[in-house]
Design an enzyme around this catalytic site. Sequence first.
Site, PDB file in Angstrom:
ATOM      1  CB  SER A  46      -0.769  -0.209   1.473  1.00 27.13           C
ATOM      2  OG  SER A  46      -1.458  -1.195   0.531  1.00 27.13           O
ATOM      3  CD1 TRP A  86      -0.740  -8.748   5.225  1.00 31.49           C
ATOM      4  CD2 TRP A  86      -1.560  -6.756   4.386  1.00 31.49           C
ATOM      5  NE1 TRP A  86       0.067  -7.658   5.744  1.00 31.49           N
ATOM      6  CE2 TRP A  86      -0.866  -6.582   5.613  1.00 31.49           C
ATOM      7  CE3 TRP A  86      -2.377  -6.103   3.452  1.00 31.49           C
ATOM      8  CZ2 TRP A  86      -0.055  -4.978   6.092  1.00 31.49           C
ATOM      9  CZ3 TRP A  86      -1.474  -4.031   4.284  1.00 31.49           C
ATOM     10  CH2 TRP A  86      -0.903  -3.952   5.329  1.00 31.49           C
TER      11      TRP A  86
END
Length: 624
Positions: free
Chosen positions: A404, A623
């Site tokens: 990210s 995740w």
Amino acid sequence: MTVKTRRAPSTRETSFIEKMKKTGRNIVVFYGSQTGTGEEFANRLSKDAQRYGMKGMAADPEEYDMSELSRLAEIDNSLAIFCMATYGEGDPTDNAQDFYDWLQETDAELDGVNYTVFALGNKTYEHYNAMGAYVDKRLEELGAKRVFDLGMGDDDGNLEEDFVTWREQFWPAMCEHFGVEASGEDSSVRQYELKEHNDINMNKVYTGELGRLKSFETQKPPFDAKNPFLAPVTVNRKLNKAGDRHLMHLEVDITGSKIRYESGDHVAVYPTNDTAIVNKLGQILGVDLDSVISLNNLDEESNKKHPFPCPTTYRTALTHYLDIIHPPRTNVLYELAQYATDPKDQENMRKMASSAPEGKALYQSFVLEDNRNILAILEDLPSLRPPIDHLCELMPRLQARYYSIASSSKVHPNSIHICAVLVEYTTKTGRLTKGVATTWLKNKLVADNGHKSTVPMYIRKSQFRLPFKASNPVIMVGPGTGIAPFMGFIQERGWLKEQGKEVGETVLYCGCRHKNEDYLYQEELEEAEKTGVITKLNVAFSRDQEQKVYVQHLLRTNKEDLWRQIHTDNAHIYICGDARNMARDVQTAFYEIAEELGGMTRTQATDYIKKLMTKGRYSQDVWS
């Protein structure tokens, strides 16, 4: 400006039907794959077909005209198999996006088309196997015939075992359906042949580029997965003050690349494997790693001429192109078994690839739980010394890693920030295992012997976006490195404020283990709170007191404020980090707040949060 065309139809056969007819194939295996596993499974199934006197081909739906599916009935005894992975929030993988769009819009009649689907997903995610389930359902709606049940693969459990079990039941059912028998030849069939180059011009040899030869020397936009940009590292600092972990902040420079990004997008980087492991593999197999080779597909008609860019050297292949760190899948063990000179080793390797309970248990313990990569397997089975070219054919491709982005392009148009934690642990066999990408990133020093360190990267767009109206409140929940995208969001909200925009409440829930050890971005966050960019900063230090305190506990403490922001003020909620525990616990906390303060039952509260998701007001970047 050159216009990038998707593909030139003149050189490429976009009709899979014509190709199947021309090459006498009756089984086509399409894959939707983001990290290569779906593609691997598709290749295995298409290879299986020849054991049953059938001919299969694996196909990327992005390369073919999928509206031709209705013509599959023109081929006798034909079958389409779909290995479909789900990505992100129930989305199709990038290469299956067009196919997904076509399925949604088409009213094609698929009568006479036989199909089956194997889905790849992860149970910890909200939309488990959504893509596979959709394809399975939609094909039936369009009149196609499901000849075998939808397979569900769960990567949170044991994806390999799910696939092997499904496949073991699938082929006998196919034999019955088509009235064929297995040839009983389970021998391994090579897909590629080795060509050694002795007098090749080294300018023609790949040295780690992913698509175009010399693309790392002469960089040309646009940059994407096949043509990454080499971004120089300008900052690489350790974020935590103490503790036994290494948390890092990196900044890479994208000046002059024409790359654009938005807060919330992902940066994909291509790591390289540890030199020591590559050298050990060369040693144990007794090969000169610098020999120049090509692996050429024995099937002349295949779109995939080589398993990785060729010609290249074994060293380059093992460093840049092949995944040598993940525990190998059962088909790799099965195919390598023939090279073990000790019959016991051979038997165990074949057993691990079977669907027999003891075989599964052996694979689970010896390979998965003991976390043995291919090097560890070779070290622990001294009778196993396969030819290196067959090993290279069987190893999966090394994949890009997604992070990210921890910056806002409004504030940092030419720089991308990454926040990551070094992965390092000792396995049950006493081997120190290091994360491929995080170890590689940690060693990307800003200047290495006078050279600038570079990272091959590209941008992957995401749906994780700040609200269109800046006046909407945002609630961000991101413990640990889950803080990454919120650093970008906070920078952006600050920039909007400076522009004189009306900016809604900006509330952050983050966390770490100890305040004086690993409080990530403490100075920046406290400064943002002081200047009013962050309206309320809530930090959970999980191990600074007897009872563990996590972000979900702080959410409950502030329930009245949260309920007002969500229910009355139209707040957007963002969750980033671990899917398995945190995202689930946080979602439960929101259910409880809706029950208590909205006077709802649990079912109503669940529906309420689900509605926020469909409206794009509850977004996750998680995740496992």
